[in-house]
Design a protein around this motif. Structure first.
Motif, PDB file in Angstrom:
ATOM      1  N   ASN A   1      45.151  38.284  46.039  1.00  0.00           N
ATOM      2  CA  ASN A   1      46.400  38.822  46.568  1.00  0.00           C
ATOM      3  C   ASN A   1      46.990  37.917  47.645  1.00  0.00           C
ATOM      4  O   ASN A   1      48.195  37.685  47.678  1.00  0.00           O
ATOM      5  CB  ASN A   1      46.155  40.189  47.232  1.00  0.00           C
ATOM      6  CG  ASN A   1      45.500  41.160  46.291  1.00  0.00           C
ATOM      7  OD1 ASN A   1      44.399  40.918  45.822  1.00  0.00           O
ATOM      8  ND2 ASN A   1      46.177  42.235  45.982  1.00  0.00           N
TER       9      ASN A   1
ATOM     10  N   ILE B   1      34.208  32.752  37.677  1.00  0.00           N
ATOM     11  CA  ILE B   1      35.138  33.086  38.765  1.00  0.00           C
ATOM     12  C   ILE B   1      34.433  32.927  40.117  1.00  0.00           C
ATOM     13  O   ILE B   1      34.977  32.334  41.038  1.00  0.00           O
ATOM     14  CB  ILE B   1      35.696  34.526  38.644  1.00  0.00           C
ATOM     15  CG1 ILE B   1      36.584  34.648  37.416  1.00  0.00           C
ATOM     16  CG2 ILE B   1      36.520  34.893  39.879  1.00  0.00           C
ATOM     17  CD1 ILE B   1      37.167  36.032  37.204  1.00  0.00           C
TER      18      ILE B   1
ATOM     19  N   SER C   1      44.242  39.674  39.662  1.00  0.00           N
ATOM     20  CA  SER C   1      44.370  40.476  40.869  1.00  0.00           C
ATOM     21  C   SER C   1      43.788  41.877  40.679  1.00  0.00           C
ATOM     22  O   SER C   1      43.197  42.437  41.598  1.00  0.00           O
ATOM     23  CB  SER C   1      45.843  40.562  41.266  1.00  0.00           C
ATOM     24  OG  SER C   1      45.948  41.138  42.534  1.00  0.00           O
ATOM     25  N   MET C   2      43.982  42.437  39.482  1.00  0.00           N
ATOM     26  CA  MET C   2      43.477  43.797  39.275  1.00  0.00           C
ATOM     27  C   MET C   2      42.059  43.803  38.711  1.00  0.00           C
ATOM     28  O   MET C   2      41.530  44.856  38.353  1.00  0.00           O
ATOM     29  CB  MET C   2      44.427  44.568  38.354  1.00  0.00           C
ATOM     30  CG  MET C   2      45.795  44.772  38.988  1.00  0.00           C
ATOM     31  SD  MET C   2      46.975  45.627  37.909  1.00  0.00           S
ATOM     32  CE  MET C   2      46.404  47.308  38.007  1.00  0.00           C
ATOM     33  N   SER C   3      41.425  42.643  38.653  1.00  0.00           N
ATOM     34  CA  SER C   3      40.040  42.511  38.154  1.00  0.00           C
ATOM     35  C   SER C   3      39.889  43.042  36.730  1.00  0.00           C
ATOM     36  O   SER C   3      38.924  43.745  36.413  1.00  0.00           O
ATOM     37  CB  SER C   3      39.045  43.255  39.055  1.00  0.00           C
ATOM     38  OG  SER C   3      39.201  42.921  40.391  1.00  0.00           O
TER      39      SER C   3
ATOM     40  N   ALA D   1      34.481  44.002  35.071  1.00  0.00           N
ATOM     41  CA  ALA D   1      34.209  44.494  36.428  1.00  0.00           C
ATOM     42  C   ALA D   1      34.520  45.988  36.513  1.00  0.00           C
ATOM     43  O   ALA D   1      33.753  46.767  37.084  1.00  0.00           O
ATOM     44  CB  ALA D   1      35.038  43.723  37.452  1.00  0.00           C
TER      45      ALA D   1
ATOM     46  N   MET E   1      40.165  36.209  30.707  1.00  0.00           N
ATOM     47  CA  MET E   1      40.527  37.576  31.090  1.00  0.00           C
ATOM     48  C   MET E   1      41.577  38.160  30.151  1.00  0.00           C
ATOM     49  O   MET E   1      41.514  39.330  29.775  1.00  0.00           O
ATOM     50  CB  MET E   1      41.007  37.624  32.540  1.00  0.00           C
ATOM     51  CG  MET E   1      39.907  37.291  33.519  1.00  0.00           C
ATOM     52  SD  MET E   1      40.504  37.151  35.200  1.00  0.00           S
ATOM     53  CE  MET E   1      39.904  38.655  35.901  1.00  0.00           C
TER      54      MET E   1
END
Ligand code: PFF
Length: 450
Positions: A29, A103, A229-231, A236, A390
């Motif tokens: 972020n 990551i 950003s939102m994983s 996860a 991702m």
């Protein structure tokens, strides 16, 4: 297998929101969002980003929670358990574990720069320095041999320490109090930044979309940034979903986590762009953008020493809670599928990630030949994880949700066995089954078409 390592869980609703927000809110972020937005036209990027968060990001977050909570397993085990006759789907889980590993490697490098900034704040290094000196200092720090590696080792070590202790005792405890403090500091910085001379140009850059700048590259970068950003898309949130209680409402939880993550990214933009324009820093400056702009801003503030120190400490902590969720993906896989003890799993995954992170850091040295297809190892890890692993992981995850698992499993989890969100059910199912896969596939394919 799984029985041997009894599953831990989140103690309260606020615990899961704090932990999931802790995973989402991080360097993505405050460092990566302004960096990518700056390189992709500011306002044009922001608008695409927001559309993707609302239409894809939040539904996908709910979807990952559904999978994890239904299966009560790590990402690999989840795909195996929910479609026992189609083992191939577990490849998505394996890709997630690999992605988490990659990551952490470059994430800890950036976390290392953040610790370096804490160190510089402590010794009052920034005080009275002009932009050229701060920029030079940032470059010099990256080019050092031992110090960046030491910082990233410290970072990985403190993350591994909490992970080795287990979920509720670890993650939840640390996440709950720190996020609100970070948001308060960010709000103060916003006010400071927009009062700087020339700040208006920065606000215009960030908020006034030039629609002609919306290109395929802007859309793909925004998609990658939303996932990062939102994983999303790498297990996860499947892992965290497996620790959520059956009573929690997955829709409201995801809305709160997704919207706070987006709020923090916007705050970061409101801080960085006005300040960057005011100090004459180019918005497309790349990874150094936040690390050079913020100290310049602190230099202008009363109590700048204090704010600078607190801010960078909190940023390290935000990065740390994100790293915890990354490590948890790998550790839950190693303990549940390969039957390792939690301690061993933590040691193997953190030492392995540290070794790759050495290459990532060294690849940034001036004149380094550690490159892949012309990109530094650091850049390659960054791009490959968010824009390939991702997004691909996300695509197959929604396909799995929409087309593979039993509709009843899906509905039970979404509605907590018919007690909540009944009316939203149909529209959500439609998004996951048709819209999300089509949108991700089109955006991904567009990268390869001329
Ligand atoms: N969402 C984190 C950030 O914005 O900093 C990064 C991240 C954490 C990505 C955990 C993926 C993940 F599984």
């Amino acid at each position: 297998m799984a029985e041997k390592n009894k599953r831990d869980g989140f103690g309260s609703k606020i615990g899961i929101i704090a932990a999931a927000a802790g995973s989402a809110v991080g360097l993505g972020n405050i460092y990566r969002f302004p960096c990518v937005a700056g390189e992709n036209g500011g306002g044009a990027f922001l608008i695409v980003y927001l559309v993707i968060v609302l239409t894809l990001g939040i539904p996908m977050m709910i979807g990952e929670f559904i999978l994890g909570r239904r299966a009560q397993k790590n990402p690999v085990g989840t795909f195996k358990a929910l479609a026992p006759s189609a083992k191939g789907w577990s490849l998505i889980g394996y890709m997630g574990v690999l992605c988490a590993f990659l990551i952490i490697a470059f994430y800890s490098t950036v976390a290392g720069w953040t610790i370096e900034s804490v160190y510089k704040s402590v010794i009052n290094y920034y005080h009275g320095k002009d932009l050229a000196t701060i920029e030079q200092g940032f470059n010099d720090s990256i080019n050092m041999t031992v110090r960046p590696l030491l910082w990233q080792a410290v970072f990985i070590f403190i993350s591994a320490f909490v992970i080795a202790k287990g979920i509720s005792k670890g993650i939840e405890k640390y996440s709950k109090i720190l996020m609100p403090i970070l948001i308060i500091i960010l709000l103060i910085l916003c006010v400071k930044s927009i009062l700087l001379p020339g700040a208006y140009e920065g606000l215009k850059f960030f908020f006034k979309p030039d629609f002609s700048k919306i290109s395929r590259q802007v859309i793909t970068s925004a998609l990658g940034q939303v996932f990062f950003s939102m994983s999303l898309g790498m297990g996860a949130l499947i892992t965290y979903g497996s620790y959520i209680s059956k009573k929690d409402n997955l829709v409201t939880t995801s809305l709160m986590v997704g919207l706070s993550d987006t709020f923090v990214a916007i705050l970061a933009g409101v801080i960085i762009f006005p300040a960057a324009f005011s100090f004459g820093i180019r918005p497309e400056a790349g990874p150094s953008l936040a690390f050079n702009t913020l100290p310049m801003l602190f230099n202008q503030m009363n109590g700048g020493y204090f704010f600078c120190l607190i801010f960078f400490i909190l940023l390290v902590i935000a990065a740390w809670t994100s790293a915890l969720s990354l490590l948890e993906v790998i550790v839950s896989y190693l303990t549940e599928e390969l039957n390792l003890s939690r301690k061993k799993a933590t040691i193997y995954s953190s030492v392995g990630a540290f070794i790759i992170s050495i290459l990532a850091a060294m690849s940034l040295h001036d004149g380094s030949s550690l490159t892949i297809f012309g990109f530094t190892i650091f850049d390659s890890l960054d791009k490959i994880t968010s824009m390939v692993f991702m997004t691909l992981g996300g695509l197959f995850t929604v396909l799995f949700l929409g087309w593979k698992i039993k509709k009843q499993d899906f509905e039970d989890e979404f509605t907590n066995s018919g007690t909540v969100n009944i009316r939203l059910k149909k529209i959500f199912y439609y998004i996951i089954k048709f819209i999300a896969p089509a949108a991700i596939a089109v955006i991904m394919a567009s990268q390869f078409l001329m």
